[in-house]
Each structure stands twice: as structure tokens, then as C-alpha cells.
Design an enzyme around this catalytic site. Sequence first.
Site, mmCIF file in Angstrom:
data_model
loop_
_atom_site.group_PDB
_atom_site.id
_atom_site.type_symbol
_atom_site.label_atom_id
_atom_site.label_comp_id
_atom_site.label_asym_id
_atom_site.label_seq_id
_atom_site.Cartn_x
_atom_site.Cartn_y
_atom_site.Cartn_z
ATOM 1 N N LYS A 1 -27.457 -110.598 26.722
ATOM 2 C CA LYS A 1 -28.258 -109.930 27.755
ATOM 3 C C LYS A 1 -27.268 -109.386 28.777
ATOM 4 C CE LYS A 1 -30.315 -110.133 31.451
ATOM 5 N NZ LYS A 1 -29.903 -109.244 32.571
ATOM 6 N N GLY B 1 -23.279 -116.994 35.745
ATOM 7 C CA GLY B 1 -24.038 -116.432 36.862
ATOM 8 C C GLY B 1 -24.188 -117.450 37.965
ATOM 9 N N SER B 2 -25.221 -117.276 38.766
ATOM 10 C CA SER B 2 -25.357 -118.097 39.964
ATOM 11 C C SER B 2 -25.847 -119.504 39.627
ATOM 12 C CB SER B 2 -26.351 -117.429 40.924
ATOM 13 O OG SER B 2 -27.618 -117.355 40.304
ATOM 14 N N GLY C 1 -28.656 -120.770 36.975
ATOM 15 C CA GLY C 1 -28.154 -121.729 35.989
ATOM 16 C C GLY C 1 -29.002 -122.986 35.940
ATOM 17 N N GLU D 1 -21.514 -121.486 33.370
ATOM 18 C CA GLU D 1 -20.348 -121.116 34.182
ATOM 19 C C GLU D 1 -20.904 -120.535 35.472
ATOM 20 O OE1 GLU D 1 -17.258 -121.700 33.293
ATOM 21 O OE2 GLU D 1 -17.617 -122.308 31.236
ATOM 22 N N CYS E 1 -16.234 -115.612 40.887
ATOM 23 C CA CYS E 1 -16.643 -117.015 41.014
ATOM 24 C C CYS E 1 -15.484 -117.819 41.583
ATOM 25 C CB CYS E 1 -17.068 -117.553 39.666
ATOM 26 S SG CYS E 1 -15.819 -117.306 38.401
ATOM 27 N N GLN F 1 -27.217 -107.216 47.426
ATOM 28 C CA GLN F 1 -26.084 -108.099 47.692
ATOM 29 C C GLN F 1 -25.469 -107.790 49.065
ATOM 30 O OE1 GLN F 1 -25.372 -110.759 46.714
ATOM 31 N NE2 GLN F 1 -23.221 -111.171 47.122
ATOM 32 N N GLU G 1 -22.182 -120.169 48.324
ATOM 33 C CA GLU G 1 -21.373 -119.062 47.799
ATOM 34 C C GLU G 1 -21.954 -117.738 48.293
ATOM 35 O OE1 GLU G 1 -21.852 -117.909 43.687
ATOM 36 O OE2 GLU G 1 -19.682 -117.794 43.476
HETATM 37 P P1 NAD Z 1 -27.362 -114.108 38.742
HETATM 38 O O1 NAD Z 1 -27.447 -115.552 38.419
HETATM 39 O O2 NAD Z 1 -28.354 -113.526 39.668
HETATM 40 O O3 NAD Z 1 -27.456 -113.228 37.386
HETATM 41 C C1 NAD Z 1 -26.603 -113.441 36.308
HETATM 42 C C2 NAD Z 1 -27.317 -113.016 35.027
HETATM 43 O O4 NAD Z 1 -28.464 -113.839 34.846
HETATM 44 C C3 NAD Z 1 -27.830 -111.566 35.047
HETATM 45 O O5 NAD Z 1 -27.637 -110.997 33.775
HETATM 46 C C4 NAD Z 1 -29.318 -111.739 35.325
HETATM 47 O O6 NAD Z 1 -30.098 -110.699 34.818
HETATM 48 C C5 NAD Z 1 -29.608 -113.030 34.599
HETATM 49 N N1 NAD Z 1 -30.776 -113.772 35.084
HETATM 50 C C6 NAD Z 1 -31.314 -113.772 36.331
HETATM 51 N N2 NAD Z 1 -32.408 -114.566 36.364
HETATM 52 C C7 NAD Z 1 -32.552 -115.088 35.129
HETATM 53 C C8 NAD Z 1 -33.471 -115.997 34.532
HETATM 54 N N3 NAD Z 1 -34.490 -116.535 35.225
HETATM 55 N N4 NAD Z 1 -33.309 -116.330 33.235
HETATM 56 C C9 NAD Z 1 -32.293 -115.821 32.513
HETATM 57 N N5 NAD Z 1 -31.402 -114.948 33.015
HETATM 58 C C10 NAD Z 1 -31.512 -114.593 34.313
HETATM 59 O O7 NAD Z 1 -25.877 -113.886 39.241
HETATM 60 P P2 NAD Z 1 -25.223 -112.581 39.874
HETATM 61 O O8 NAD Z 1 -25.527 -112.567 41.320
HETATM 62 O O9 NAD Z 1 -25.524 -111.419 39.039
HETATM 63 O O10 NAD Z 1 -23.691 -112.954 39.649
HETATM 64 C C11 NAD Z 1 -22.945 -113.645 40.552
HETATM 65 C C12 NAD Z 1 -22.844 -115.125 40.215
HETATM 66 O O11 NAD Z 1 -22.165 -115.319 38.983
HETATM 67 C C13 NAD Z 1 -22.016 -115.872 41.237
HETATM 68 O O12 NAD Z 1 -22.669 -117.076 41.534
HETATM 69 C C14 NAD Z 1 -20.712 -116.130 40.524
HETATM 70 O O13 NAD Z 1 -19.991 -117.222 41.006
HETATM 71 C C15 NAD Z 1 -21.186 -116.336 39.131
HETATM 72 N N6 NAD Z 1 -20.072 -116.175 38.179
HETATM 73 C C16 NAD Z 1 -19.543 -117.293 37.602
HETATM 74 C C17 NAD Z 1 -18.460 -117.188 36.750
HETATM 75 C C18 NAD Z 1 -17.857 -118.404 36.116
HETATM 76 O O14 NAD Z 1 -17.144 -118.255 35.135
HETATM 77 N N7 NAD Z 1 -18.080 -119.591 36.639
HETATM 78 C C19 NAD Z 1 -17.909 -115.934 36.478
HETATM 79 C C20 NAD Z 1 -18.481 -114.805 37.078
HETATM 80 C C21 NAD Z 1 -19.576 -114.949 37.940
#
Ligand code: NAD
Length: 490
Positions: free
Chosen positions: A179, A232-233, A237, A254, A288, A333, A387
Site C-alpha cells: 500500500k 508509519g506513526s 501502528g 517500524e 523517524c 502536516q 514526535e
Molecule cells: P501514518 O501512520 O499516518 O501513515 C503511514 C501509512 O499508513 C500510510 O501509507 C497511510 O496511508 C497508512 N495508514 C494510515 N492509517 C491506516 C490504517 N488505519 N490502517 C492501515 N494503514 C493506515 O504516518 P505518516 O505520518 O505518513 O508517516 C510518518 C510516521 O512514520 C512517523 O511517525 C515516522 O516516525 C514513521 N516512520 C518510521 C520509520 C521507521 O523505520 N521506524 C521510518 C519512516 C517513518
Amino acid sequence: MIEESIPGTVPNWIGGEQSEALSGKVFDKVSPHSGRPVYQVVRSLADDIERAVGAAREAQPDWAGLTPVRRGEVLYALARLMRRDQQDLAAVVALETGMSFAAAMGETGAAIAQGEFMAGEGRRLYGRTTGSATPHRYASTIRQPVGVAGLIIAANTPIANVAWKVFPALICGNAAVLKAAEDTPATAWLFGRIAQEAGVPAGVLNIIQGQGEEAGAPLVAHPGVDVVSFTGSTAVGRRIATVAGARLARVSLELGGKNALVVCDDADLENALNWTLLAAFSNAGQRCAAASRIIVFDAIYEQFRDRLVERVRLLRVGPDDADDLGPVINQRQLDNLLAFIARAKAAGATVTLGGRRLDDEAHAKGFYLAPTIIEGAGPQDEISVTELFGPVTCLYRASTFAEALRMANDSPYGLTAAIHTRSIHRATEFTQRVQAGVAVVNGGTHGSEPHMPFGGLKQSGNGSREPGTEALDVYSELKDVYVHCDPGDL
Ligand code: NAD
């Protein structure tokens, strides 16, 4: 110009075909630099996910039936084509994120390195061979695919995020449904096109465009998805862990970070300043692993702060190679960041630099936040424990090593950490005792390498590590094999 070959509506890749959403719905992709829509993107819903998971399930057994060495050859061909098309990939990354082309080339290079490393794992899918307590019984382990991998990623480093997940998932013999992040759809689409040219069989890699709740959530809930890997966030997560956990699917998370960079009184200050600038502000702080808490020894606090402010003032903000950082990814954002800063001020913190949207002619239409330094926030204030994911960093004072370490560890997150010191004792003690998945001495909080395991403690993850060879544990099942032989029956 690759930009001109991006379809007016960025499609899904399902079963080797480009397709629209069954509903016909689309959404706009907006340029973070200009604020203008650049193309549309198909808006997938649960019925599209159903098709993609179906295609993956159908393709997976034949892909798993290839030898791992053969799968590695296909993935190596993909990495080679990525190198051929590196400029195109980087141009799309730059267009979608607003980062400079030079920065996007660097990120694309890291994605290619990831591909090359994982392709080589086709010759190293090691198990363990050992003896047994029983005579003439032999014990070993083999790696087998999990099945279909649901991969969900953030937009911040879009081609690296794709590579980090797709290469390990596929080398282990899984089929995947990726996705894409809604803000970086064409990066994933172009990767899908290159994968097809490289010979990744139809259905082995499916790429779904769409929003989190509409397209991501049905992927997580789908019983045909055996392993979910999410970058993601922390908030999302946690929801994913709940939904996937209820059906006992494997989950790798992650998540976010609030990473501390400690500057001791014996640090090489110039080196500490250089790394602080990069770790806090490169990629507009959208990492991140960004350094968002700079903990500085009292004895050098003013000196370090003044030099940092001076250097941050000189940072160039914009989308060009001569710039140091670009915009943040979208309006939402930018609004979040401004709201966090306003609340920190209201709670008594001082905005030493920045803290506002750039509104001059060159920046006003884009999502540009002035690089921001905040002082005087309490260690438990919202801005210290949440964060932000933008070009904002907070400075804190510590009078001793023990206090700095305690502050570094006093966080709901535990992703990365760094210390600047000339003392081997401080450096060693810090790397041993800091509560983080990555600890760095005299460098930045970011910059993990493709062959090394990355992941965090506490609310930064759920204990898994990707990439490195450790990613193979996420994407494969370990099977014990016992062979009994009867030497009397020769
Ligand atoms: P986000 O969690 O809002 O979105 C990330 C992904 O999840 C997107 O593709 C989004 O469409 C999807 N998503 C959103 N809601 C969902 C749901 N209910 N079910 C399934 N998928 C869903 O994060 P963001 O704001 O786009 O990205 C930033 C975050 O990502 C920060 O918290 C950052 O620290 C984290 N991040 C972590 C790492 C790591 O390796 N630890 C690396 C890069 C980014």
C-alpha cells in the site's frame, strides 16, 4: 522527462496490470513545493484490496517454488534496472516530496543498495544444522515463506521505504501487496513498472494506491494476508497491531521516534554541530530517526546554542540542490507542526528560531516551515514527548552524564540516540545503557545502513528489525526438520 510519463491518474498494479479503483474514485496528489495538484491517484477501497490479495495468493506458490537463488537473480535484475533508472526514480521522489534532486539521488542509491544486498540473500537463506539427543537423528532448520505480505509505508523517504520492505519480502518467497503512501504514489508506481520489466512475475508484487483507512485498513484485516509490515506513526501502528493481532497475523512495526542527541562538554563541537544540523533538519526533519531532542551539557550550553542558531539561520530552504531542506509533505502536516509550536509556547517554552511558515514569494505556496529551535520546554511537556516529524528540534540542559542519559531514556520512544564525546568511557556507557534500537557515537541519530537491523524499543516498534539479515525473520517461517536414519538398513 519522467515526470511527463507519470499517468494523469496514477493506477494500481494488480496481477501485472495497471488498473483503476473499481469504484472509479480518485484523489489529488499535491506538490509540497507549489501547493498545486500535479496528478490524480486512484483511490482504492476494500474491493480493490480483495483483488490484489487474490492476485498475490495465486502467484505466491510458483514464486516460492523458484529456488531462492533464482529469486535473487530476478531481484538483482530489478536493482540493476533501478540503477539504470536512478535519475528517473530520483526525479519522481523529488517531485512528490519536495526534497532536492541531489537528496533524492542519495535516497534512491540507498534503495538500490538495499536491493543488491537482499538479492544476495538468495544465496544465504541459512538455516541451522545440529545434532540430536537421539542416535541417528539429525536436526536442522529451514526458512520457508510466510505467504502473502501486506506492506504499508510512510512517504518520508518513499523509494527507500518501498525497497526496505519489498526486497526482503520477495527474496523469502512471499508475494506482496504494497500500500503506497498517499503522498508518494508515483514513486511506488514507477517501482512497480521497473519490477515488471525486471521479470518479477505478475501478481508477485501488487501495488495499491489509496488512503490509510480506506485501503490500508482492509489490507491489515484481510485473512489472506499472512504478515503485515508497517512503517508509519505509532498511533496507526497500535491500531494495526490490534487488528492483525486479533487474527494472529504476524506484524512488524517500524514506528516513530523522539531521538536524543547528547552533546557532552568534551565533544568536538564543530562535529557535533554538523551532525545536529543534518540529524535535525535534513529531509525537513521528516525522519523517524531525526534528532528532535538535543541534550547539551550545561558547561557548553550557551556556546553550543549560539553556534547552532547561527548555523541554522544559514540553512537554505527550498527544492533545489543548493538547498539544505525542503518543505514538509502536506498542508495537514504543516498545520500540525504550527499547532505543536503554538502549544509549546503557551506552555512556557521559547521559540528561539523559526516557528513560522515561510511566507516570502519563493515559499508561500509550498508547505515550508522555517527551521525551528525551541528552548525551555519541560521534559514531560507535549513537545518533548511527542514526535513532530518536521524541522523542529528542542534543546535541553544536563549538568552531568548521568542526567543526560536519564533524560535521553525518559521518553515513550526508543528508536535511535547519539552522543558526542571524546571519552571512550562516556561513549561506551552510553551505547550500553541508552534505551534505543540504534546508538551512535560522534555521528547523527539517522543513517542506518541496508545490511544492518533497524528498529526501536518502547513505542517505536514491536521488537522486529528490518532490514539487515534480521528482516528475513519477519518474512520467513522457520521449520525444524528432523531426519531419522537407520544405519542397520543399508
Ligand atoms: P501514518 O501512520 O499516518 O501513515 C503511514 C501509512 O499508513 C500510510 O501509507 C497511510 O496511508 C497508512 N495508514 C494510515 N492509517 C491506516 C490504517 N488505519 N490502517 C492501515 N494503514 C493506515 O504516518 P505518516 O505520518 O505518513 O508517516 C510518518 C510516521 O512514520 C512517523 O511517525 C515516522 O516516525 C514513521 N516512520 C518510521 C520509520 C521507521 O523505520 N521506524 C521510518 C519512516 C517513518
